[in-house]
Design a protein around this motif. Structure first.
Motif, PDB file in Angstrom:
ATOM      1  N   HIS A 198      36.998  23.450  28.551  1.00 35.85           N
ATOM      2  CA  HIS A 198      37.983  23.825  27.540  1.00 35.85           C
ATOM      3  C   HIS A 198      39.311  24.258  28.180  1.00 35.85           C
ATOM      4  O   HIS A 198      40.377  24.037  27.612  1.00 35.85           O
ATOM      5  CB  HIS A 198      37.449  24.963  26.659  1.00 35.85           C
ATOM      6  CG  HIS A 198      36.358  24.531  25.723  1.00 35.85           C
ATOM      7  ND1 HIS A 198      35.027  24.668  26.033  1.00 35.85           N
ATOM      8  CD2 HIS A 198      36.404  23.955  24.504  1.00 35.85           C
ATOM      9  CE1 HIS A 198      34.289  24.206  25.038  1.00 35.85           C
ATOM     10  NE2 HIS A 198      35.091  23.761  24.096  1.00 35.85           N
ATOM     11  N   TRP A 199      39.227  24.863  29.355  1.00 30.53           N
ATOM     12  CA  TRP A 199      40.455  25.340  30.006  1.00 30.53           C
ATOM     13  C   TRP A 199      41.385  24.170  30.340  1.00 30.53           C
ATOM     14  O   TRP A 199      42.600  24.280  30.220  1.00 30.53           O
ATOM     15  CB  TRP A 199      40.097  26.125  31.253  1.00 30.53           C
ATOM     16  CG  TRP A 199      41.266  26.875  31.834  1.00 30.53           C
ATOM     17  CD1 TRP A 199      41.944  26.608  32.980  1.00 30.53           C
ATOM     18  CD2 TRP A 199      41.896  28.021  31.262  1.00 30.53           C
ATOM     19  NE1 TRP A 199      42.960  27.510  33.163  1.00 30.53           N
ATOM     20  CE2 TRP A 199      42.954  28.395  32.116  1.00 30.53           C
ATOM     21  CE3 TRP A 199      41.671  28.782  30.110  1.00 30.53           C
ATOM     22  CZ2 TRP A 199      43.778  29.482  31.864  1.00 30.53           C
ATOM     23  CZ3 TRP A 199      42.491  29.860  29.850  1.00 30.53           C
ATOM     24  CH2 TRP A 199      43.533  30.205  30.720  1.00 30.53           C
ATOM     25  N   ASP A 200      40.810  23.048  30.737  1.00 33.27           N
ATOM     26  CA  ASP A 200      41.629  21.880  31.072  1.00 33.27           C
ATOM     27  C   ASP A 200      42.111  21.132  29.836  1.00 33.27           C
ATOM     28  O   ASP A 200      43.205  20.571  29.835  1.00 33.27           O
ATOM     29  CB  ASP A 200      40.828  20.916  31.956  1.00 33.27           C
ATOM     30  CG  ASP A 200      40.556  21.485  33.338  1.00 33.27           C
ATOM     31  OD1 ASP A 200      41.365  22.313  33.803  1.00 33.27           O
ATOM     32  OD2 ASP A 200      39.533  21.113  33.936  1.00 33.27           O
ATOM     33  N   TYR A 204      35.327  29.069  30.549  1.00 28.93           N
ATOM     34  CA  TYR A 204      35.987  27.938  29.900  1.00 28.93           C
ATOM     35  C   TYR A 204      36.421  26.872  30.906  1.00 28.93           C
ATOM     36  O   TYR A 204      36.623  25.717  30.519  1.00 28.93           O
ATOM     37  CB  TYR A 204      37.156  28.439  29.047  1.00 28.93           C
ATOM     38  CG  TYR A 204      36.646  29.258  27.891  1.00 28.93           C
ATOM     39  CD1 TYR A 204      36.085  28.633  26.784  1.00 28.93           C
ATOM     40  CD2 TYR A 204      36.656  30.646  27.926  1.00 28.93           C
ATOM     41  CE1 TYR A 204      35.568  29.377  25.734  1.00 28.93           C
ATOM     42  CE2 TYR A 204      36.141  31.393  26.893  1.00 28.93           C
ATOM     43  CZ  TYR A 204      35.596  30.759  25.794  1.00 28.93           C
ATOM     44  OH  TYR A 204      35.059  31.492  24.767  1.00 28.93           O
ATOM     45  N   LYS A 205      36.552  27.250  32.165  1.00 27.72           N
ATOM     46  CA  LYS A 205      36.759  26.230  33.193  1.00 27.72           C
ATOM     47  C   LYS A 205      35.474  25.427  33.395  1.00 27.72           C
ATOM     48  O   LYS A 205      35.515  24.210  33.569  1.00 27.72           O
ATOM     49  CB  LYS A 205      37.195  26.881  34.505  1.00 27.72           C
ATOM     50  CG  LYS A 205      38.631  27.373  34.491  1.00 27.72           C
ATOM     51  CD  LYS A 205      39.039  27.957  35.840  1.00 27.72           C
ATOM     52  CE  LYS A 205      40.512  28.372  35.827  1.00 27.72           C
ATOM     53  NZ  LYS A 205      40.938  28.976  37.121  1.00 27.72           N
ATOM     54  N   TYR A 236      41.970  22.367  26.410  1.00 27.75           N
ATOM     55  CA  TYR A 236      42.249  23.110  25.166  1.00 27.75           C
ATOM     56  C   TYR A 236      43.093  24.357  25.402  1.00 27.75           C
ATOM     57  O   TYR A 236      43.341  25.127  24.496  1.00 27.75           O
ATOM     58  CB  TYR A 236      40.907  23.510  24.515  1.00 27.75           C
ATOM     59  CG  TYR A 236      40.968  23.661  23.020  1.00 27.75           C
ATOM     60  CD1 TYR A 236      40.940  22.553  22.187  1.00 27.75           C
ATOM     61  CD2 TYR A 236      41.059  24.921  22.434  1.00 27.75           C
ATOM     62  CE1 TYR A 236      40.997  22.682  20.811  1.00 27.75           C
ATOM     63  CE2 TYR A 236      41.119  25.064  21.051  1.00 27.75           C
ATOM     64  CZ  TYR A 236      41.087  23.943  20.256  1.00 27.75           C
ATOM     65  OH  TYR A 236      41.160  24.075  18.886  1.00 27.75           O
ATOM     66  N   LYS A 237      43.557  24.548  26.642  1.00 25.23           N
ATOM     67  CA  LYS A 237      44.217  25.796  27.012  1.00 25.23           C
ATOM     68  C   LYS A 237      45.429  26.110  26.134  1.00 25.23           C
ATOM     69  O   LYS A 237      45.689  27.278  25.801  1.00 25.23           O
ATOM     70  CB  LYS A 237      44.639  25.726  28.486  1.00 25.23           C
ATOM     71  CG  LYS A 237      45.330  26.972  29.011  1.00 25.23           C
ATOM     72  CD  LYS A 237      45.465  26.928  30.522  1.00 25.23           C
ATOM     73  CE  LYS A 237      46.248  25.723  30.983  1.00 25.23           C
ATOM     74  NZ  LYS A 237      46.460  25.747  32.454  1.00 25.23           N
ATOM     75  N   GLU A 238      46.189  25.066  25.730  1.00 27.04           N
ATOM     76  CA  GLU A 238      47.404  25.313  24.949  1.00 27.04           C
ATOM     77  C   GLU A 238      47.109  25.898  23.574  1.00 27.04           C
ATOM     78  O   GLU A 238      47.999  26.448  22.920  1.00 27.04           O
ATOM     79  CB  GLU A 238      48.223  24.018  24.804  1.00 27.04           C
ATOM     80  CG  GLU A 238      47.584  22.933  23.958  1.00 27.04           C
ATOM     81  CD  GLU A 238      46.599  22.086  24.721  1.00 27.04           C
ATOM     82  OE1 GLU A 238      46.109  21.089  24.141  1.00 27.04           O
ATOM     83  OE2 GLU A 238      46.297  22.410  25.895  1.00 27.04           O
ATOM     84  N   PRO A 248      45.430  34.658  28.884  1.00 28.44           N
ATOM     85  CA  PRO A 248      44.398  35.475  29.543  1.00 28.44           C
ATOM     86  C   PRO A 248      44.789  36.956  29.604  1.00 28.44           C
ATOM     87  O   PRO A 248      45.965  37.319  29.622  1.00 28.44           O
ATOM     88  CB  PRO A 248      44.308  34.887  30.950  1.00 28.44           C
ATOM     89  CG  PRO A 248      44.933  33.531  30.852  1.00 28.44           C
ATOM     90  CD  PRO A 248      45.974  33.629  29.785  1.00 28.44           C
ATOM     91  N   MET A 262      44.746  28.227  23.114  1.00 26.84           N
ATOM     92  CA  MET A 262      44.064  29.497  23.336  1.00 26.84           C
ATOM     93  C   MET A 262      45.068  30.619  23.535  1.00 26.84           C
ATOM     94  O   MET A 262      46.195  30.392  23.966  1.00 26.84           O
ATOM     95  CB  MET A 262      43.142  29.384  24.564  1.00 26.84           C
ATOM     96  CG  MET A 262      42.048  28.331  24.413  1.00 26.84           C
ATOM     97  SD  MET A 262      41.172  27.935  25.955  1.00 26.84           S
ATOM     98  CE  MET A 262      40.299  29.461  26.259  1.00 26.84           C
ATOM     99  N   VAL A 278      37.780  33.363  31.906  1.00 25.38           N
ATOM    100  CA  VAL A 278      38.447  32.080  32.097  1.00 25.38           C
ATOM    101  C   VAL A 278      37.505  31.109  32.812  1.00 25.38           C
ATOM    102  O   VAL A 278      37.468  29.909  32.508  1.00 25.38           O
ATOM    103  CB  VAL A 278      39.760  32.261  32.877  1.00 25.38           C
ATOM    104  CG1 VAL A 278      40.310  30.909  33.336  1.00 25.38           C
ATOM    105  CG2 VAL A 278      40.796  32.991  32.025  1.00 25.38           C
ATOM    106  N   VAL A 299      39.652  35.665  28.052  1.00 23.94           N
ATOM    107  CA  VAL A 299      40.406  35.103  26.924  1.00 23.94           C
ATOM    108  C   VAL A 299      39.615  35.318  25.638  1.00 23.94           C
ATOM    109  O   VAL A 299      38.380  35.409  25.654  1.00 23.94           O
ATOM    110  CB  VAL A 299      40.682  33.589  27.104  1.00 23.94           C
ATOM    111  CG1 VAL A 299      41.701  33.337  28.176  1.00 23.94           C
ATOM    112  CG2 VAL A 299      39.403  32.829  27.367  1.00 23.94           C
TER     113      VAL A 299
END
Length: 591
Positions: free
Chosen positions: A249-251, A244-245, A253-255, A260, A257, A241, A269
């Motif tokens: 991408h975590w902020d 991607y932070k 594109y998380k929805e 975790p 993915m 994670v 992930v």
């Protein structure tokens, strides 16, 4: 294919026809309760609760007949405004309408009457039900109330309606054409891939023949890339994670993915894209400006949690493989490298006969900055740079706001399939953002540390989607070099030792020439075996009879042709070898 939501006349007509269908269903199923009946791109539908009754194929004709009676009645469609209290009383026995009314404000609620049927609706509608006479109910399925699997399953019926019988007939013919071109049907007929809910929705599995096509596409694009100086790598399908932070991408594109996985105090992930891995490969060693550009390529396995309603065979799945690459360049190299990417895209399209496409410059939406990396100066610089490059190399393009990646603007090359809506196959994105986030650097000619620019690019896009597109464009009639089985040899009589021996000799000669060949010596009539070969789109069907055995020739029929050609065996082997080597498209017949 017409988009019913974009044509106001068709939108109004189809919305009215949804009400006609609801009225007919209410006549036939008095217990029916209705949720919503909107117009969608492909026509209209209505979601219905019929209690214990279930709509079957044979019921569609019954509903159609009742709809024709409603249309023939010629009732006017009359709009009325009612208070919220009146609406609640009017639909007191319909929990679905009550749910809709609860969210409406008092004083502006409209209903529409047509004879003995009244429906809650904003409209607009046509004046009379008789205007809805040119319709067709297309299909039916299940749909959860409000799209939530925790809710009750309703029954959804789809249909289309046109002003004239001629327009309806033309549209129905297009739908039939679309069925024939659907890569899911072709994939089943040709035994290319499969999906199974036990494995998971959106997780296609490529069967031997389908994987052969996939491998040919992989080999094709890798060969082109190697000649252009690309270095291919292999990276894991998972990442932390924190990776991607770091990338952002975590902020942003998380929805999209998968959730975790917690292991030994770390969160992992399934990767939705490959950029962070390639950034880390670049960061693995120091670089000089003399080393740049560095072109890192990968046929990479990615995973995105697409909603179940959007899944479509291998065109859109939760697992797919991208023809991905990241080019690390100096600012001075942007134009040359971008130009080479565009040339590669267009050369590839030429090889596959793709001519109906357009270029789009996809930009950030300045009114909705939450979706993007927060750096106005970076965005202005990147968008101006990409626009300048595209103008300087003479690409014709349109600009679309809000279609950029979260980290930078991009060129999208959108193709128009023979059937269906435009899709993006290829893309090249300009990125000043991720190199800075990962602290990437190179030493310039003055011995100073600089941050490289990255071009993200995909030529075939995802191999899965590209394969689906090619299958639909050719109706599965692939060029010989790409066909999973390039030739099939069939002795006229399968119980004759002499014919079988010569048929095997032909197979051996073709296999020695690296031709993908099958021997069909099953105890079936020749006509049956020939028809099966046609369904499976085998480019060359070779028939071995006594004349061929005695003369040491082959008689072959190209897929889609009725004429038979006779050639000496050695001549035929050289012919098909050359066709495969040249990747010829000469014998593609889309019938």
């Amino acid at each position: 294919m017409v988009n019913f939501k974009e044509d106001e006349q068709l939108k109004t007509l189809n919305h009215s026809c949804a009400h006609v269908m609801a009225q007919a269903i209410k006549h036939l199923y008095p217990q029916a309760k209705f949720w919503v009946g909107p117009v969608v791109a492909e026509g209209f539908y209505y979601d219905i609760d019929l209690g214990d009754d279930v709509i079957r194929d044979e019921d569609i004709e019954k509903i159609t007949k009742e709809m024709k009676k409603v249309v023939k009645s010629g009732k006017k469609i009359i709009r009325r405004e009612v208070s919220k209290e009146e609406a609640l009383e009017m639909f007191a026995d319909d929990p679905y309408k009550l749910d809709l009314i609860a969210d409406l404000e008092d004083g502006n609620i409209t209903v529409y009457d047509q004879g003995d049927f009244t429906d809650l609706c904003r409209g607009p509608h046509v004046d009379n039900v008789k205007l809805c006479k040119h319709f067709k109910l297309i299909r039916h399925s299940g749909a959860y109330w409000k799209g939530d699997s925790k809710n009750k399953m309703l029954q959804r019926i789809y249909g289309v309606c046109f002003p004239t019988a001629e327009e309806l007939e033309a549209h129905l013919q297009l739908l039939e054409e679309a069925k024939e071109r659907d890569h899911r049907k072709i994939g089943k007929d040709m035994n290319l891939f499969m999906v199974d809910d036990l494995v998971g929705r959106g997780l296609p599995m490529f069967l031997p023949k389908g994987y052969t096509i996939w491998q040919e596409l992989e080999n094709y694009i890798k060969e082109k890339e190697r000649k252009l100086g690309y270095l291919h790598v292999m990276t894991p399908c998972v990442g932390t994670v924190n990776l991607y932070k770091t990338s952002g991408h975590w902020d942003h594109y998380k929805e999209n993915m998968f959730p975790p996985m917690e292991m030994e105090g770390e969160s992992f992930v399934l990767r939705p894209m490959n950029c962070p891995h390639h950034m880390m490969i670049y960061a693995n060693r120091r670089h000089s400006y003399k080393n740049l550009p560095i072109r890192i390529g990968e046929i990479a396995h990615d995973f995105r949690y697409e909603s179940s309603g959007t899944l479509k065979g291998i065109e859109r799945g939760r697992h797919f493989c991208q023809n991905d690459a990241h080019l690390f360049v100096t600012p001075e190299q942007i134009k040359d490298e971008f130009t080479k990417v565009v040339e590669l895209i267009f050369n590839t399209y030429k090889d596959f006969g793709i001519t109906n496409y357009r270029c789009v410059l996809s930009l950030r939406d300045p009114e909705n900055k939450e979706k993007y990396h927060d750096d106005d100066e970076m965005w202005n610089t990147a968008e101006d740079a990409l626009r300048d490059v595209m103008n300087s190399i003479g690409i014709e393009y349109t600009e679309e706001i809000g279609e950029a990646a979260f980290y930078g603007p991009k060129l999208d090359v959108n193709v128009q399939p023979a059937i269906g809506n435009e899709i993006t196959l290829s893309t090249c994105q300009l990125d000043f953002c991720l190199p800075a986030k990962f602290n990437l650097s190179y030493i310039d000619s003055n011995g100073e540390k600089q941050t490289p620019v990255v071009l993200h690019r995909a030529i075939l896009g995802s191999l899965d989607r590209f394969m689906a597109y090619i299958l639909e464009e050719t109706k599965g009639n692939l060029p010989t070099w790409l066909a999973p089985v390039q030739a099939r040899v069939m002795p006229v009589k399968t119980d004759d030792e002499g014919l079988n021996a010569y048929a095997q000799e032909i197979v051996d000669a073709l296999e020695a020439a690296d031709v993908r060949v099958e021997l069909d010596d099953r105890a079936e009539k020749l006509g049956y075996r020939m028809r099966e070969g046609q369904v499976e789109k085998v480019p060359y069907l070779l028939v071995v009879g006594f004349n061929e055995k005695d003369d040491r020739t082959v008689s072959f029929r190209l897929h889609g042709e009725k004429e038979t050609t006779v050639l000496p065996l050695d001549t035929f082997v050289e012919k098909i070898k050359a066709e495969i080597k040249e990747k010829s498209r000469e014998h593609i017949h889309v019938n």
